[in-house]
Scaffold this motif. Structure first.
Motif, PDB file in Angstrom:
ATOM      1  N   VAL A 129      39.180  26.246  35.532  1.00  0.00           N
ATOM      2  CA  VAL A 129      40.100  27.160  34.857  1.00  0.00           C
ATOM      3  C   VAL A 129      39.426  27.773  33.635  1.00  0.00           C
ATOM      4  O   VAL A 129      39.495  28.991  33.409  1.00  0.00           O
ATOM      5  N   ALA A 130      38.755  26.934  32.838  1.00  0.00           N
ATOM      6  CA  ALA A 130      38.071  27.442  31.645  1.00  0.00           C
ATOM      7  C   ALA A 130      37.010  28.452  32.021  1.00  0.00           C
ATOM      8  O   ALA A 130      36.868  29.497  31.370  1.00  0.00           O
ATOM      9  N   ASP A 131      36.251  28.160  33.079  1.00  0.00           N
ATOM     10  CA  ASP A 131      35.226  29.100  33.533  1.00  0.00           C
ATOM     11  C   ASP A 131      35.867  30.425  33.950  1.00  0.00           C
ATOM     12  O   ASP A 131      35.346  31.508  33.642  1.00  0.00           O
ATOM     13  N   ALA A 132      36.995  30.337  34.659  1.00  0.00           N
ATOM     14  CA  ALA A 132      37.646  31.548  35.143  1.00  0.00           C
ATOM     15  C   ALA A 132      38.193  32.381  33.988  1.00  0.00           C
ATOM     16  O   ALA A 132      38.059  33.612  33.974  1.00  0.00           O
ATOM     17  N   VAL A 133      38.825  31.712  33.025  1.00  0.00           N
ATOM     18  CA  VAL A 133      39.366  32.446  31.883  1.00  0.00           C
ATOM     19  C   VAL A 133      38.240  33.081  31.073  1.00  0.00           C
ATOM     20  O   VAL A 133      38.328  34.239  30.644  1.00  0.00           O
ATOM     21  N   THR A 134      37.156  32.335  30.881  1.00  0.00           N
ATOM     22  CA  THR A 134      36.021  32.865  30.137  1.00  0.00           C
ATOM     23  C   THR A 134      35.410  34.069  30.848  1.00  0.00           C
ATOM     24  O   THR A 134      34.918  35.001  30.198  1.00  0.00           O
ATOM     25  N   ALA A 135      35.453  34.058  32.175  1.00  0.00           N
ATOM     26  CA  ALA A 135      34.862  35.141  32.961  1.00  0.00           C
ATOM     27  C   ALA A 135      35.739  36.381  33.004  1.00  0.00           C
ATOM     28  O   ALA A 135      35.282  37.445  33.425  1.00  0.00           O
ATOM     29  N   PRO A 164      49.706  50.617  25.583  1.00  0.00           N
ATOM     30  CA  PRO A 164      51.075  50.702  26.106  1.00  0.00           C
ATOM     31  C   PRO A 164      51.509  49.385  26.757  1.00  0.00           C
ATOM     32  O   PRO A 164      50.669  48.606  27.233  1.00  0.00           O
ATOM     33  N   VAL A 165      52.814  49.178  26.813  1.00  0.00           N
ATOM     34  CA  VAL A 165      53.350  47.970  27.427  1.00  0.00           C
ATOM     35  C   VAL A 165      52.926  47.869  28.885  1.00  0.00           C
ATOM     36  O   VAL A 165      52.623  46.779  29.391  1.00  0.00           O
ATOM     37  N   GLY A 166      52.890  49.010  29.580  1.00  0.00           N
ATOM     38  CA  GLY A 166      52.462  49.000  30.975  1.00  0.00           C
ATOM     39  C   GLY A 166      51.044  48.487  31.146  1.00  0.00           C
ATOM     40  O   GLY A 166      50.729  47.824  32.140  1.00  0.00           O
ATOM     41  N   THR A 167      50.190  48.786  30.183  1.00  0.00           N
ATOM     42  CA  THR A 167      48.813  48.297  30.230  1.00  0.00           C
ATOM     43  C   THR A 167      48.785  46.781  30.049  1.00  0.00           C
ATOM     44  O   THR A 167      48.013  46.077  30.710  1.00  0.00           O
ATOM     45  N   VAL A 168      49.627  46.275  29.160  1.00  0.00           N
ATOM     46  CA  VAL A 168      49.723  44.823  28.973  1.00  0.00           C
ATOM     47  C   VAL A 168      50.137  44.157  30.278  1.00  0.00           C
ATOM     48  O   VAL A 168      49.543  43.162  30.711  1.00  0.00           O
ATOM     49  N   ARG A 169      51.148  44.709  30.923  1.00  0.00           N
ATOM     50  CA  ARG A 169      51.627  44.132  32.176  1.00  0.00           C
ATOM     51  C   ARG A 169      50.517  44.135  33.230  1.00  0.00           C
ATOM     52  O   ARG A 169      50.309  43.150  33.941  1.00  0.00           O
ATOM     53  N   SER A 170      49.781  45.228  33.311  1.00  0.00           N
ATOM     54  CA  SER A 170      48.701  45.318  34.296  1.00  0.00           C
ATOM     55  C   SER A 170      47.607  44.300  34.008  1.00  0.00           C
ATOM     56  O   SER A 170      47.081  43.650  34.932  1.00  0.00           O
ATOM     57  N   ARG A 171      47.251  44.146  32.730  1.00  0.00           N
ATOM     58  CA  ARG A 171      46.196  43.191  32.383  1.00  0.00           C
ATOM     59  C   ARG A 171      46.605  41.770  32.709  1.00  0.00           C
ATOM     60  O   ARG A 171      45.812  40.976  33.227  1.00  0.00           O
ATOM     61  N   LEU A 172      47.858  41.428  32.409  1.00  0.00           N
ATOM     62  CA  LEU A 172      48.321  40.075  32.707  1.00  0.00           C
ATOM     63  C   LEU A 172      48.380  39.826  34.210  1.00  0.00           C
ATOM     64  O   LEU A 172      48.016  38.748  34.686  1.00  0.00           O
ATOM     65  N   ASN A 173      48.811  40.825  34.952  1.00  0.00           N
ATOM     66  CA  ASN A 173      48.866  40.663  36.405  1.00  0.00           C
ATOM     67  C   ASN A 173      47.470  40.489  36.992  1.00  0.00           C
ATOM     68  O   ASN A 173      47.264  39.663  37.890  1.00  0.00           O
ATOM     69  N   ALA A 175      44.845  39.297  35.405  1.00  0.00           N
ATOM     70  CA  ALA A 175      44.349  37.977  34.989  1.00  0.00           C
ATOM     71  C   ALA A 175      44.966  36.885  35.848  1.00  0.00           C
ATOM     72  O   ALA A 175      44.276  35.966  36.320  1.00  0.00           O
ATOM     73  N   ARG A 176      46.258  36.964  36.083  1.00  0.00           N
ATOM     74  CA  ARG A 176      46.935  35.962  36.901  1.00  0.00           C
ATOM     75  C   ARG A 176      46.398  35.976  38.326  1.00  0.00           C
ATOM     76  O   ARG A 176      46.177  34.917  38.936  1.00  0.00           O
ATOM     77  N   THR A 177      46.150  37.171  38.855  1.00  0.00           N
ATOM     78  CA  THR A 177      45.615  37.282  40.217  1.00  0.00           C
ATOM     79  C   THR A 177      44.239  36.639  40.323  1.00  0.00           C
ATOM     80  O   THR A 177      43.938  35.917  41.279  1.00  0.00           O
ATOM     81  N   ASP A 185      40.754  29.713  46.532  1.00  0.00           N
ATOM     82  CA  ASP A 185      39.406  29.431  47.040  1.00  0.00           C
ATOM     83  C   ASP A 185      39.117  27.935  47.041  1.00  0.00           C
ATOM     84  O   ASP A 185      38.383  27.427  47.892  1.00  0.00           O
ATOM     85  N   ARG A 186      39.709  27.244  46.064  1.00  0.00           N
ATOM     86  CA  ARG A 186      39.470  25.803  45.938  1.00  0.00           C
ATOM     87  C   ARG A 186      40.510  24.977  46.683  1.00  0.00           C
ATOM     88  O   ARG A 186      40.439  23.750  46.679  1.00  0.00           O
ATOM     89  N   GLY A 187      41.498  25.648  47.289  1.00  0.00           N
ATOM     90  CA  GLY A 187      42.544  24.916  47.980  1.00  0.00           C
ATOM     91  C   GLY A 187      43.468  24.191  47.036  1.00  0.00           C
ATOM     92  O   GLY A 187      44.038  23.152  47.363  1.00  0.00           O
ATOM     93  N   GLU A 188      43.674  24.754  45.806  1.00  0.00           N
ATOM     94  CA  GLU A 188      44.492  24.104  44.789  1.00  0.00           C
ATOM     95  C   GLU A 188      45.749  24.912  44.541  1.00  0.00           C
ATOM     96  O   GLU A 188      45.888  26.054  44.962  1.00  0.00           O
ATOM     97  N   GLU A 189      46.655  24.285  43.794  1.00  0.00           N
ATOM     98  CA  GLU A 189      47.798  25.015  43.272  1.00  0.00           C
ATOM     99  C   GLU A 189      47.310  25.950  42.185  1.00  0.00           C
ATOM    100  O   GLU A 189      46.356  25.640  41.482  1.00  0.00           O
ATOM    101  N   PRO A 190      47.965  27.122  41.986  1.00  0.00           N
ATOM    102  CA  PRO A 190      47.535  28.040  40.937  1.00  0.00           C
ATOM    103  C   PRO A 190      47.615  27.391  39.568  1.00  0.00           C
ATOM    104  O   PRO A 190      48.565  26.690  39.247  1.00  0.00           O
ATOM    105  N   HIS A 191      46.599  27.641  38.756  1.00  0.00           N
ATOM    106  CA  HIS A 191      46.586  27.156  37.374  1.00  0.00           C
ATOM    107  C   HIS A 191      46.288  28.344  36.470  1.00  0.00           C
ATOM    108  O   HIS A 191      45.194  28.499  35.972  1.00  0.00           O
TER     109      HIS A 191
END
Length: 204
Positions: A129-135, A164-173, A175-177, A185-191
């Motif tokens: 998770v840390a690697d993914a967030v850092t990336a 804009p708020v729409g840009t925030v929503r897009s960035r979060l989506n 990142a979550r994706t 890919d790891r066969g895990e629950e989303p974190h």
């Protein structure tokens, strides 16, 4: 004034234009929260200096503050986020340190062998998770940590990041994706929650 009779942040900023010492009230209100945010992102070594720089910059730019916004915290988060961006490598190290702490939390079960195995698995998961967030690209990472760690709503993140708020929503989506793709890919629950008091808080 609010119902408790305390001046809003906007009123403090406005008053500080004629009485500069009043600006110190913002430091008293928000410095602790900002310090925690900076420590979470890059560690404690430079956090104090960065928070001091946040308020120096804010003081110098106070004449441009939008006094229609009662709370100055999103504005201050924005300044802090810009300063944190200069410490990208430090942030990666900090995220991995948080991952290690998350994996090392006490396990109440009596079976030591199982506990050790689970702890190793947790450590590996949090490291990924840390690697993914850092990336993540910086804009997506900024939006994610402000929302999940700091509990900012979309509107406040938009103010902090000056988008804009729409840009925030897009960035979060996005990142979550990315984080969910890693989990799949790891066969895990989303974190996609990182580690913090607002874990898992993603608005839809």
């Amino acid at each position: 004034m609010d119902r408790a009779g305390e001046a809003s942040d906007a009123e403090v900023v406005a008053a500080s234009l004629a009485e500069p010492r009043r600006f110190g009230e913002l430091f008293d209100r928000h410095a602790t929260v900002l310090h925690r945010y900076v420590v979470r992102r890059i560690g404690p070594a430079d956090a104090g200096a960065i928070v001091g720089e946040v308020f120096r910059i804010a003081f110098e730019k106070r004449d441009r503050y939008d006094c229609n916004r009662e709370s100055a915290r999103p504005w201050l988060y924005g300044i802090a986020t810009n300063l944190v961006a200069k410490h990208r490598r430090g942030e990666g190290r900090r995220l991995r340190a948080v991952a290690r702490l998350a994996a090392a939390r006490d396990d109440p079960r009596a079976d030591i062998a199982d506990a050790v195995t689970d702890r190793v698995d947790a450590a590996r998961r949090w490291e990924r998770v840390a690697d993914a967030v850092t990336a993540l690209p910086q804009p997506e990472r900024d939006a994610l940590v402000l929302h999940v760690w700091e509990g900012l709503a979309y509107d406040d993140i938009a103010v902090a990041l000056d988008v804009p708020v729409g840009t925030v929503r897009s960035r979060l989506n996005r990142a979550r994706t990315r984080l969910r793709e890693l989990a799949a890919d790891r066969g895990e629950e989303p974190h996609d929650n990182i580690h913090g008091r607002n874990s898992g808080r993603i608005e839809s």
